[in-house]
Design an enzyme around this catalytic site. Structure first.
Site, PDB file in Angstrom:
ATOM      1  N   HIS A 126      -1.204   0.152   5.748  1.00  0.00           N
ATOM      2  CA  HIS A 126      -1.778   1.076   6.737  1.00  0.00           C
ATOM      3  C   HIS A 126      -0.839   2.233   7.101  1.00  0.00           C
ATOM      4  O   HIS A 126      -0.573   2.490   8.265  1.00  0.00           O
ATOM      5  CB  HIS A 126      -2.206   0.328   7.997  1.00  0.00           C
ATOM      6  CG  HIS A 126      -3.363  -0.588   7.790  1.00  0.00           C
ATOM      7  ND1 HIS A 126      -4.075  -1.136   8.825  1.00  0.00           N
ATOM      8  CD2 HIS A 126      -3.946  -1.072   6.649  1.00  0.00           C
ATOM      9  CE1 HIS A 126      -5.031  -1.918   8.353  1.00  0.00           C
ATOM     10  NE2 HIS A 126      -4.976  -1.883   7.026  1.00  0.00           N
TER      11      HIS A 126
ATOM     12  N   TYR B 152     -10.250   6.660  19.873  1.00  0.00           N
ATOM     13  CA  TYR B 152     -11.281   6.112  18.996  1.00  0.00           C
ATOM     14  C   TYR B 152     -11.371   4.587  19.044  1.00  0.00           C
ATOM     15  O   TYR B 152     -12.163   3.986  18.325  1.00  0.00           O
ATOM     16  CB  TYR B 152     -11.073   6.645  17.575  1.00  0.00           C
ATOM     17  CG  TYR B 152     -11.442   8.115  17.525  1.00  0.00           C
ATOM     18  CD1 TYR B 152     -12.669   8.544  17.051  1.00  0.00           C
ATOM     19  CD2 TYR B 152     -10.574   9.075  18.055  1.00  0.00           C
ATOM     20  CE1 TYR B 152     -13.027   9.884  17.069  1.00  0.00           C
ATOM     21  CE2 TYR B 152     -10.922  10.423  18.072  1.00  0.00           C
ATOM     22  CZ  TYR B 152     -12.147  10.816  17.585  1.00  0.00           C
ATOM     23  OH  TYR B 152     -12.507  12.149  17.619  1.00  0.00           O
TER      24      TYR B 152
ATOM     25  N   GLN C 211       0.811  -1.207   0.000  1.00  0.00           N
ATOM     26  CA  GLN C 211       0.000   0.000   0.000  1.00  0.00           C
ATOM     27  C   GLN C 211       0.852   1.270   0.000  1.00  0.00           C
ATOM     28  O   GLN C 211       0.319   2.375  -0.037  1.00  0.00           O
ATOM     29  CB  GLN C 211      -0.918   0.005   1.234  1.00  0.00           C
ATOM     30  CG  GLN C 211      -1.917  -1.128   1.256  1.00  0.00           C
ATOM     31  CD  GLN C 211      -2.707  -1.177   2.560  1.00  0.00           C
ATOM     32  OE1 GLN C 211      -2.660  -0.250   3.371  1.00  0.00           O
ATOM     33  NE2 GLN C 211      -3.444  -2.262   2.767  1.00  0.00           N
TER      34      GLN C 211
ATOM     35  N   GLU D 297     -15.608   3.515   9.090  1.00  0.00           N
ATOM     36  CA  GLU D 297     -16.138   4.576   9.953  1.00  0.00           C
ATOM     37  C   GLU D 297     -16.047   5.957   9.327  1.00  0.00           C
ATOM     38  O   GLU D 297     -15.147   6.254   8.540  1.00  0.00           O
ATOM     39  CB  GLU D 297     -15.359   4.605  11.274  1.00  0.00           C
ATOM     40  CG  GLU D 297     -15.460   3.336  12.087  1.00  0.00           C
ATOM     41  CD  GLU D 297     -14.610   3.360  13.349  1.00  0.00           C
ATOM     42  OE1 GLU D 297     -14.697   2.392  14.132  1.00  0.00           O
ATOM     43  OE2 GLU D 297     -13.853   4.345  13.546  1.00  0.00           O
TER      44      GLU D 297
ATOM     45  N   TYR E  91     -10.328 -10.505  10.646  1.00  0.00           N
ATOM     46  CA  TYR E  91     -10.423 -11.226   9.377  1.00  0.00           C
ATOM     47  C   TYR E  91     -10.613 -12.726   9.576  1.00  0.00           C
ATOM     48  O   TYR E  91     -11.116 -13.412   8.691  1.00  0.00           O
ATOM     49  CB  TYR E  91      -9.178 -10.961   8.526  1.00  0.00           C
ATOM     50  CG  TYR E  91      -9.140  -9.542   7.991  1.00  0.00           C
ATOM     51  CD1 TYR E  91     -10.109  -9.084   7.108  1.00  0.00           C
ATOM     52  CD2 TYR E  91      -8.128  -8.661   8.372  1.00  0.00           C
ATOM     53  CE1 TYR E  91     -10.092  -7.794   6.622  1.00  0.00           C
ATOM     54  CE2 TYR E  91      -8.095  -7.363   7.881  1.00  0.00           C
ATOM     55  CZ  TYR E  91      -9.084  -6.938   7.006  1.00  0.00           C
ATOM     56  OH  TYR E  91      -9.058  -5.650   6.524  1.00  0.00           O
TER      57      TYR E  91
END
Length: 381
Positions: free
Chosen positions: A170, A261, A103, A251, A272
């Site tokens: 991430h 949070y 990513q 979210e 998963y």
């Protein structure tokens, strides 16, 4: 008019306070431009028109003072100066070297609010560390045009995600300028989960800093995040974020300094492997999301729309859906959010940008070379 000359004119006029009217790819721009404008789908309030194609586009920002010139990043490490009115583009040199894997790569691009005076462009990217580690980083440089190939000069790194860890997911690294000129950057949990609750780690946090990178209010502004890929301020000064959940539980969060949070202790999704995650945010002292999706849509780039071309969207969130292959509309009212509409785009949507004229641009997440289209959305007639 060549893009370099036109951009030089834009910047010169901007300096005088005047605006003119109006995830390296060399795939043909004409291939996209020759496609006819698609009719509005039933129920859609917009028409889509292809503008150009990229490799794996990640982010886009219009230059202040310009009606049509923007910067677009590709995850594979390229920065482009584009004119959406003509489809012309030029590659920008001087960008930082990004570690491109999974990513990671070149990420967000945001022009400084005072770009007319300082020409600063901020870029986030993935930086290699010792061994097989890496981490997100953020810096800025001056955009120079008009005397050859556009370039970033004097690039300076002002923040590095610590610690650097293994893995290629991430990173988050979304940037948002606050109304007061300070900055917020999202820092993903790097798929390590527990560091999001560690006050001595940047992972799973939102960082508040000056435009020179000095942290404001301690190490972080908020904690307990997984992977925030959209970050923008509403006209009332509230900061909103789109955040990817695990297996479902994506979210919409209102970002309030000092709040936790909850990730990975709570979520409206599950792991998963199917293992359940508690969802009792409030009773455990965690901030509740204002809206969430189950099943997942994988929300990515977002804006709080402020234009007049789509009055029905004004003050609301528009976000891209990756796995959902959708454009998402979330209505905002004060500190509350409500999922409103979801339009199927038949492609993974990575980024949303608003042009000065109020039209909306979306970047598809290219899965093969030259397949990430830039689309212009205008009202259906």
């Amino acid at each position: 008019m060549p893009i370099l000359f036109r951009t030089a004119l834009v910047l010169a006029l901007t300096a005088c306070g005047t605006s003119p009217s109006s995830n390296a790819n060399t795939a043909s721009i004409e291939a996209a431009g020759q496609q006819s404008q698609a009719p509005a789908d039933q129920g859609r309030p917009f028409r889509t028109e292809p503008v150009m194609r990229f490799g794996t586009p990640w982010a886009m920002d219009f230059l202040p003072g310009s009606s049509s010139v923007a910067l677009v990043t590709e995850k594979e490490g390229n920065l482009w100066l584009v004119d959406v009115s003509t489809g012309e583009r030029s590659q920008v040199s001087g960008v930082p070297d990004a570690k491109v894997a999974g990513q990671g790569g070149l990420g967000d691009v945001v022009a400084h609010p005072d770009f007319a005076a300082n020409r600063r462009v901020y870029l986030s990217f993935v930086e290699a560390g010792p061994g097989d580690t890496s981490g997100a980083a953020l810096g800025y440089g001056g955009l120079v045009t008009g005397d050859g190939q556009p370039r970033i000069e004097g690039f300076k790194v002002i923040w590095r995600q610590e610690p650097k860890v293994t893995g290629n997911g991430h990173f988050a690294h979304r940037i948002a300028f606050a109304p007061d000129g300070t900055m917020f950057v999202s820092s993903g949990d790097r798929q390590k989960m527990q560091p999001a609750q560690d006050p001595n780690s940047d992972l799973g946090k939102i960082i508040h800093m000056t435009d020179e990178g000095e942290r404001i209010g301690g190490r972080f502004a908020t904690m307990g995040h997984r992977n925030i890929l959209g970050l923008d301020f509403a006209p009332d000064g509230r900061l909103w974020a789109t955040e990817m959940g695990p297996a479902h539980g994506d979210e919409i969060n209102l970002i309030l300094k000092g709040r936790n949070y909850g990730w990975p202790e709570v979520s409206y999704g599950s792991h998963y492997d199917g293992e359940d995650i508690p969802d009792d945010h409030d009773s455990r002292g965690f901030e509740e999301p204002k809206a969430w999706w189950n099943p997942a849509v994988s929300p990515a780039g977002m804006i709080v729309y402020s234009g007049d071309l789509f009055p029905q969207w004004k003050g609301d969130i528009l976000a891209g859906g990756l796995s959902g292959q959708a454009l998402l509309h979330v209505e905002l009212e004060g500190d509350s959010a409500r999922k409103a509409r979801r339009w199927d785009m038949e492609a993974r949507i990575r980024e949303i940008a608003e042009a000065p004229d109020g039209s909306v641009y979306i970047l598809e997440d290219g899965r093969s070379p030259g397949q990430g289209r830039l689309l212009r959305l205008t009202p259906a007639r």
